[in-house]
Design a protein around this motif. Structure first.
Motif, PDB file in Angstrom:
ATOM      1  N   ARG B 190       8.352 103.310  26.488  1.00 16.32           N
ATOM      2  CA  ARG B 190       6.209 103.209  26.001  1.00 16.32           C
ATOM      3  C   ARG B 190       6.315 101.705  25.994  1.00 16.32           C
ATOM      4  N   SER B 191       7.522 100.402  25.797  1.00 21.25           N
ATOM      5  CA  SER B 191       7.776  99.809  26.274  1.00 21.25           C
ATOM      6  C   SER B 191       8.363  98.623  27.551  1.00 21.25           C
ATOM      7  N   GLY B 192       9.480  99.510  27.989  1.00 16.84           N
ATOM      8  CA  GLY B 192      10.026  99.732  28.785  1.00 16.84           C
ATOM      9  C   GLY B 192      11.255  98.835  28.171  1.00 16.84           C
ATOM     10  N   LYS B 193      12.497  98.483  28.953  1.00 17.35           N
ATOM     11  CA  LYS B 193      14.172  98.568  28.690  1.00 17.35           C
ATOM     12  C   LYS B 193      14.151  97.387  27.492  1.00 17.35           C
ATOM     13  N   ALA B 194      13.470  96.410  27.602  1.00 19.25           N
ATOM     14  CA  ALA B 194      13.167  95.296  26.676  1.00 19.25           C
ATOM     15  C   ALA B 194      12.752  95.569  24.959  1.00 19.25           C
ATOM     16  N   GLY B 195      13.194  95.454  24.601  1.00 16.66           N
ATOM     17  CA  GLY B 195      12.464  95.415  22.624  1.00 16.66           C
ATOM     18  C   GLY B 195      11.592  94.211  22.508  1.00 16.66           C
ATOM     19  N   CYS B 196      12.317  93.234  21.598  1.00 14.72           N
ATOM     20  CA  CYS B 196      11.806  92.245  21.112  1.00 14.72           C
ATOM     21  C   CYS B 196      12.206  90.843  22.138  1.00 14.72           C
ATOM     22  N   LEU B 197      12.898  91.573  23.218  1.00 13.72           N
ATOM     23  CA  LEU B 197      12.756  90.876  24.613  1.00 13.72           C
ATOM     24  C   LEU B 197      11.047  90.707  25.186  1.00 13.72           C
ATOM     25  N   GLY B 198      10.944  92.019  25.570  1.00 14.88           N
ATOM     26  CA  GLY B 198       9.897  92.497  26.161  1.00 14.88           C
ATOM     27  C   GLY B 198       9.203  91.981  25.296  1.00 14.88           C
ATOM     28  N   ASP B 199       8.536  91.769  24.104  1.00 18.15           N
ATOM     29  CA  ASP B 199       7.312  92.079  22.997  1.00 18.15           C
ATOM     30  C   ASP B 199       7.122  90.350  22.603  1.00 18.15           C
ATOM     31  N   ILE B 200       8.658  89.694  22.214  1.00 15.65           N
ATOM     32  CA  ILE B 200       8.213  88.397  22.565  1.00 15.65           C
ATOM     33  C   ILE B 200       9.155  87.088  23.127  1.00 15.65           C
ATOM     34  N   PHE B 364      12.617  87.194  34.610  1.00 16.19           N
ATOM     35  CA  PHE B 364      13.130  86.792  33.600  1.00 16.19           C
ATOM     36  C   PHE B 364      14.219  87.960  32.399  1.00 16.19           C
ATOM     37  N   SER B 365      13.483  89.110  32.586  1.00 19.46           N
ATOM     38  CA  SER B 365      13.769  90.071  31.665  1.00 19.46           C
ATOM     39  C   SER B 365      14.524  90.724  31.536  1.00 19.46           C
ATOM     40  N   ASN B 366      14.470  90.997  32.941  1.00 21.43           N
ATOM     41  CA  ASN B 366      15.659  91.939  33.789  1.00 21.43           C
ATOM     42  C   ASN B 366      17.328  91.149  34.146  1.00 21.43           C
ATOM     43  N   ALA B 367      16.994  89.867  34.706  1.00 23.07           N
ATOM     44  CA  ALA B 367      17.635  89.124  34.648  1.00 23.07           C
ATOM     45  C   ALA B 367      19.114  89.195  33.438  1.00 23.07           C
ATOM     46  N   VAL B 368      17.964  88.757  31.795  1.00 22.15           N
ATOM     47  CA  VAL B 368      18.513  89.168  30.692  1.00 22.15           C
ATOM     48  C   VAL B 368      19.497  90.235  30.672  1.00 22.15           C
ATOM     49  N   LEU B 369      18.237  90.803  30.695  1.00 25.19           N
ATOM     50  CA  LEU B 369      19.362  92.113  30.684  1.00 25.19           C
ATOM     51  C   LEU B 369      20.522  92.822  31.462  1.00 25.19           C
ATOM     52  N   GLU B 370      20.559  92.529  32.980  1.00 25.78           N
ATOM     53  CA  GLU B 370      21.797  92.512  33.520  1.00 25.78           C
ATOM     54  C   GLU B 370      22.953  91.293  33.227  1.00 25.78           C
ATOM     55  N   SER B 371      22.467  90.073  32.450  1.00 29.39           N
ATOM     56  CA  SER B 371      23.731  89.424  32.308  1.00 29.39           C
ATOM     57  C   SER B 371      23.831  89.944  31.019  1.00 29.39           C
ATOM     58  N   SER B 372      23.802  90.425  29.998  1.00 31.89           N
ATOM     59  CA  SER B 372      24.012  91.583  28.688  1.00 31.89           C
ATOM     60  C   SER B 372      24.641  92.689  29.068  1.00 31.89           C
ATOM     61  N   GLU B 373      24.860  93.137  29.651  1.00 27.27           N
ATOM     62  CA  GLU B 373      24.968  94.083  30.438  1.00 27.27           C
ATOM     63  C   GLU B 373      26.235  93.879  31.234  1.00 27.27           C
ATOM     64  N   SER B 374      26.894  92.392  31.810  1.00 32.32           N
ATOM     65  CA  SER B 374      27.763  91.767  31.768  1.00 32.32           C
ATOM     66  C   SER B 374      28.074  90.883  31.542  1.00 32.32           C
ATOM     67  N   ASP B 375      28.879  91.113  29.934  1.00 40.05           N
ATOM     68  CA  ASP B 375      29.343  90.130  29.197  1.00 40.05           C
ATOM     69  C   ASP B 375      28.693  89.117  29.746  1.00 40.05           C
TER      70      ASP B 375
END
Lengths: 383, 383, 383, 383
Positions: B190-200, B364-375
């Motif tokens: 319901r909220s997307g892959k981004a939790g706290c990231l997407g919410d706030i 922004f959300s996508n880049a943050v998720l991708e960066s985090s998944e790529s160490d």
């Protein structure tokens, strides 16, 4: 069934006025009122334009409050309540007429210009079926109410000291001639003999007695008009003696550069002290004597107080302010009026400042003026 | 002639919801809207009861947004705008349908669940006559706008650093099963892959780019789900590289005890620094390098900025808060829509976050998720 | 019998220096030291004048630290300890010589210019009878120590987040040529490769690990020299991964207008959060998750912590500051040295930053530099 | 040539005392004094042990102040100054003896127990070659001095209002029998008739007149002893009338839970207002009427005031506190005494509170007591 909105009229508050707009926002925030009629200005042009701007039907925009009360009385959908937001000297005649017409009154403070008028209004109110509310809006803040409950519960112990202050800066110098707000507030004919004292000192006094539920017994005061040519006080120093042995000080000023709307109260008992300031209304300091840990209590929908939380709309950390506190008072009044429609009495009646608060405020004003004129002699609050 | 109120519909926001009520208050405060229709809940009972409570006529309470858009299109007094206040995953279909029906959209953030959806919506919006507004409400605060103007004027010099943070505490522990707000926000469906990231986190990002008008070029991020079993991040650490050589950090968290709604930004140029915090929104620190005098700038109707002061209703020292900032955004949108009625373009369009802001937020959300998944590899914000 | 004062020598700290004077005040406040010898400057004139000013006997004012250690070793009343307050590059040779001569060392931070030197010094220290103290003075603040104890006791629960920052403004622009403090701090030959990182970033790092007793495992960093021509970093952004799953961020800067000496730490566990800021050192925020009451804990001689209260000289409400925290560290060292006179070990040894802290600090610096040079790759803290 | 340290003796301040230790730290911080003799306690055992602890030679530890003055007078290296840190009732005889012996006096406040004693001491001081300093330590804070200069320069315009307060909490309840500090302070025989008034009210009064250089002309006061059985006031309310038409209020209390050492002053002129609070001594608010920008002025070595900056030891952002302000007063006195050694007069003499300040303080105390006993009648400050 959903409760229909309260049908509201307004006297005063036309274009160029200040507090009328605040009342209207307060009435709208929780959507419990519908502004359907108005006598918004003594100038017909302004009244007409103001009504149009406010989406008031043209046939319900009146030239005078007398006209409004008469005409609305004849309508099935006539106003149930009137908000009085005129300069001070008009509060009395408008409120009197409304109460006599059985229309509920939401009156800006101070209640009247003189104690005599206030006492007369008290008489009228006592024999009227209508409800009379005085918008001491600062008592709508959730943490002010919470503080009152904490004191009532005994969390502060026996109250000893009440230090209240309300400094502003905006009249530090003689205002420009075209400052409408300043003009009537510094004119004894329109605002009464009490200048700063009546305008904001009464708020400070009301806050102190509202929170502690103590009575002010006597006062020793020193009033000053610092600005040359000013006809009313712009600074009030006073020492206070309350019932049950509590004492206090009150300072209010409109010539204090750096102070915006600095209503602040500190209350000390023999067990704990608390502090609340209007400019940071979402927090209250509460310090129990034991433990040396000061605590901040936030405006929070989990506070253990129904009266405090009923005025909270959004979660903690999302600041609510002046307009929301004002709206809470309006919503309380709506609850009271809705209950009265059914012949019931709503428990919030006890929390809404009314005519008695107004009378006490005038007694306070008079005692302060009298003390100051008597070289600060301790002066009791009597008729 | 007085401008008629904007006829507003709402999707979502039935009983038990949170943000819908906030939108309604925001719409009411300046009295520029009339809520006339709603598809308030997917549950018919809730929809009906909610509409009644909101004084929406029963024939304009709809079972679905599709029904509402269809029926309202056929009415002369049909809705001109729709407020979308559903959980995130419904933003896209509702907004799409509204735009395609030529209905103006006021959409809660984040714009959609995925970048793909956002890009599609951007396409649709570009070919629609309707206006699309995204309620990044924090940009409605007067001092946020004033800060943006100061930066644009060059008062801070060349911007070097942007430190932004947004910590909360409310998800520090696994929430109770019946916490509806927590439930959908921690459910990726319901909220997307981004939790706290997407919410706030997106609010923090938007605030930084809104105030500085810099573009975020790349990000190095480290996301964590601290609470056992949580499927989305509850803490975001990120380093930022902006256009024109500026750098920054972003921290957002929902597991930080003591933090309520701690959105705060500090911006440093080579001439001055500023700081603003959402929990004390009526003041902004501004410190020019020379002189060693920190200055507080208050929310004040005399600020030398039309954009800042248009969102101020009451004098300084009378705190305005979250609801007023939200209302200011609504009022700006009303001005835009009123101008559009006459085929005009209102200058505030440039200040209202729209679909482009939404797309950038998803990038922004996508880049943050991708960066985090790529160490935490530096990751550019691209399609 | 009263404990005789510690006989102290000083290297560096002649006229025009800054930190030497701070050490001397710190040594005097609790009257546990007597400054009896000095090699105060490499310039003979300055050394002589400085010694005279400090009431050091002329025959104990030396031209070099080598001379001082040699001569004092031959005196019955020779120095027992030496305070090293030179620019960074001299820390190593002076400390080495002192330790080899069996003289206790009180060394300003950072311990050396390079990790290699630090490791060598660690070796030397381990085989020396002398005590080595590193003046990470911020760990002398009572509430920093109290925070460490609270964390150790478990009051915060499991630690998840450590957000530490240390911004200053004083190098926002290229300093004047005659700014001696700025000159050596921005010269890699004298301060080492780490600029802002070494000067104040190491304090931030030390504070974080001192309070939580967690180890930093790896770091992802982005260093910048914003001021044109500057040869060392003036801004550090870093993400942190600690032992036991904790994470954090570190920001330190010397180009942040409005920031004076903004060392601040926030630590969040799953039960509570705390916050402490060096500029308001007499208070610490501690917020348990339950109850929504933030609490301020004051520096107070009734705190339930012996280690915290031993550094408190005056009652609460009487602010102590930077010099007192520094003095507390000096007094702790005096207690340790006095115990060692009798062959005893004082419990405060465990609280005084020493050579291991210095080595860890250099590892931190190196890892940050390496990470930043590798496009912020996560870099472990190893040899 | 370096100035030799001032040779200092001390009366009072033995083990178990509080303020003596503060004086000693204050004397040490800038290293301008050497404590060489003492009559530290009326109990021989305590005197001896205390002297040993303080490294005072055993032959210069005296059983009485009379012995000390006599013996030291006969030594070439005899004391030049004496610090009087006894309970209040001993200030007079010791100061008298010292002045008569030509020994400079550094006396804790209040100067004496009665106005009569103070006047007698004033006589003696005027015919003595010795210098008399009264340690109103709060006037040592750099920003207090800076405020005085700003007022003198006219930055605040004509002064209208002085609101000063000094609340504490530590006597909210009857203290334990073994609380030595509380015991003598609440015993009229040792502290004088004025309780809280004499202990801290005089500090508040001195701060107000020190900063504004106005004279207090009359006072209307209301004293209370809230705690049952207390023989002296624990709360003071007073209204003030100053020279040149300024007015003010003074509140001081020792029964205010949540207040630690809350000395705070707000001064308002017709051009600007300022605020300073002892618990946050490194900042001062200064708000010019024009512009609506409040400014914080920090304790900063770049302040445009020599008198303010001479008391600053470390850069801004490194907090200095109570002990440093006390030390600044001691250092000023050292400068004065060093100048007098050469027959010169140092410009800081004008800034050091002396016997006249003491006399005025006693007049203030007497007027407050008299007013309170006369139902708060306005009472002039006369002999």
């Amino acid at each position: 069934m959903t409760e229909p909105r309260i049908r509201l009229g307004m006297v005063g508050g036309g274009q160029g006025a200040f507090i009328g707009g605040v009342h209207r926002i307060a009435a709208r925030i929780d959507d419990r009122y519908e502004l359907v009629a108005g006598a918004l200005s003594s100038k017909p042009e302004v009244a007409k334009a103001s009504a149009e701007e406010l989406h008031i039907a043209s046939d319900r925009s009146y030239g005078s409050y007398e006209d409004m009360f008469a005409a609305e009385a004849g309508r099935e959908d006539g106003i149930e309540a009137v908000a009085i937001v005129t300069p001070n000297h008009m509060h009395f005649p408008v409120a009197k007429a409304a109460l006599e017409a059985g229309i509920n009154v939401i009156c800006d403070k101070p209640v009247t210009r003189t104690l005599e008028e206030a006492l007369e209004l008290q008489q009228i109110a006592s024999s009227s079926s209508a409800f009379f509310a005085l918008t001491h809006n600062y008592s709508g803040y959730p943490l002010v109410r919470y503080g009152r409950e904490l004191i009532e519960r005994g969390d502060l112990g026996k109250i000893r000291l009440i230090q209240v202050e309300y400094p502003q800066e905006w009249l530090t110098q003689a205002p420009d001639a075209d400052n409408k707000q300043a003009a009537w507030r510094t004119d004894p004919k329109r605002s009464g003999k009490a200048g700063c004292l009546g305008d904001i000192g009464t708020h400070a006094f009301q806050l102190a007695t509202f929170m502690t539920q103590l009575e002010l017994e006597s006062v020793s005061a020193d009033l000053t008009a610092f600005v040359e040519g000013r006809q009313v006080d712009d600074n009030v120093h006073a020492m206070l003696r309350f019932s049950k042995g509590a004492k206090g000080m009150l300072w209010t000023s409109q010539i204090a550069p750096g102070c915006e709307n600095g209503l602040r109260i500190r209350i000390f008992g023999d067990k704990a002290g608390l502090e609340w300031a209007q400019e940071k209304p979402n927090e209250m300091w509460l310090t129990p004597l034991a433990g040396h840990h000061q605590r901040i209590t936030r405006r929070d929908d989990n506070l253990d107080s129904e009266v405090a939380t009923r005025g909270i709309r959004i979660p903690f950390g999302h600041p609510e302010g002046y307009l929301e506190a004002f709206a809470t008072l309006y919503t309380d009044i709506a609850d009271v009026l809705a209950a009265r429609r059914k012949g019931e009495k709503h428990p919030m009646e006890a929390w809404i400042p009314g005519i008695d608060t107004g009378v006490t405020g005038m007694r306070f004003s008079n005692a302060v003026l009298e003390s100051s004129e008597s070289d600060s002699r301790w002066t009791a609050l009597i008729d």
